[in-house]
Scaffold this active site. Structure first.
Site, PDB file in Angstrom:
ATOM      1  N   MET A 160       0.808  -1.206   0.000  1.00 19.84           N
ATOM      2  CA  MET A 160       0.000   0.000   0.000  1.00 19.84           C
ATOM      3  C   MET A 160       0.845   1.261   0.000  1.00 19.84           C
ATOM      4  SD  MET A 160      -3.206  -0.503  -0.269  1.00 19.84           S
ATOM      5  CE  MET A 160      -3.896   1.031   0.333  1.00 19.84           C
ATOM      6  N   VAL A 211       6.728   3.618   3.744  1.00 17.40           N
ATOM      7  CA  VAL A 211       6.688   4.134   5.104  1.00 17.40           C
ATOM      8  C   VAL A 211       8.004   4.846   5.377  1.00 17.40           C
ATOM      9  CG1 VAL A 211       6.438   3.598   7.549  1.00 17.40           C
ATOM     10  CG2 VAL A 211       5.160   2.278   5.852  1.00 17.40           C
ATOM     11  N   ASP A 225      -4.532  -9.215   9.084  1.00 18.43           N
ATOM     12  CA  ASP A 225      -3.191  -9.425   8.537  1.00 18.43           C
ATOM     13  C   ASP A 225      -2.167  -9.445   9.665  1.00 18.43           C
ATOM     14  OD1 ASP A 225      -1.404  -9.941   6.490  1.00 18.43           O
ATOM     15  OD2 ASP A 225      -1.038  -7.835   6.033  1.00 18.43           O
TER      16      ASP A 225
END
Length: 224
Positions: free
Chosen positions: A24, A27, A135
């Site tokens: 996604m 970071v 998850d």
């Protein structure tokens, strides 16, 4: 991973380092120049921001984290949406992931029990708010130098019982703790599978709806 310059951030944050890249986005460790504190910024790539499904999932993660306030769940400070950048502003948790800790060798029983208890408390708090992580795995759990556990990455979390997509965990060895999250749909004839295969509960692997028992399965695999 090409370097810290890959993170496109809102102007009020300065990049310190790139911490990792996932399904996604990236970071980054960043410095909030307004509040003078370091944070973790989860940045959605610009190309993904044009995908309504990914953008909705990203915003949902912000909403999920905002609904949770627990010492063993990584906190969210805000959602930034500016030209060319959409980012979650998250608590920066220093320390290795549980996957890193497992890779160092066997964990003494008393330490393993303390870690497991904190993970269980985080899951209980999430479940009480109707949130299923889906998850849970060692690489989504951090352990600070003081032994404080933080459960991270609620990007695939499920809110409520109406959503049909799935995620979670199956039985796994420590070597599978870094198994990648499945973020693209897989046809199952029943539903959509999202999650990490090595920690996915059997019903999830079949594309059936996930509930808190799916997190309990994943927790058992992590503890094992």
């Amino acid at each position: 991973m090409t370097g810290v310059q890959t993170c496109a951030l809102p102007i009020s944050y300065e990049v310190v380092s790139l911490l990792g890249v996932g399904g996604m986005g990236e970071v980054c460790r960043a410095h909030d120049v307004r509040l003078h504190r370091d944070v973790a910024l989860k940045v959605l790539p610009e190309a993904f921001a044009l995908d309504p499904e990914r953008l909705a999932r990203f915003r949902r993660e912000a909403q999920v984290l905002a609904s949770l306030n627990h010492p063993h769940i990584g906190a969210i400070y805000g959602l930034e949406e500016t030209d060319g950048a959409t980012a979650l502003v998250l608590e920066l948790v220093d320390g290795p992931t549980l996957a890193d800790r497992i890779a160092e060798g066997p964990i003494p029983l008393n330490e393993a029990l303390a870690i497991a208890q904190q993970i269980a408390e985080a899951l209980e708090a999430a479940h009480e708010h109707g949130v299923i992580h889906r998850d849970l795995k060692p690489s989504n759990i951090k352990v600070t130098a003081d032994g404080v556990v933080k459960v991270l990455d609620f990007g695939l979390a499920k809110l409520g019982a109406s959503e049909a997509s799935v995620v979670g965990g199956t039985g796994a060895l420590a070597a599978l703790s870094m198994s990648p999250t499945i973020t693209s749909p897989a046809a199952t004839g029943i539903g959509v599978i999202l999650g990490t295969a090595a920690y996915m509960a059997p019903e999830q692997a079949k594309g059936r709806p996930a509930d808190k028992r799916s997190d309990v399965w994943a927790f058992g695999c992590v503890f094992y």
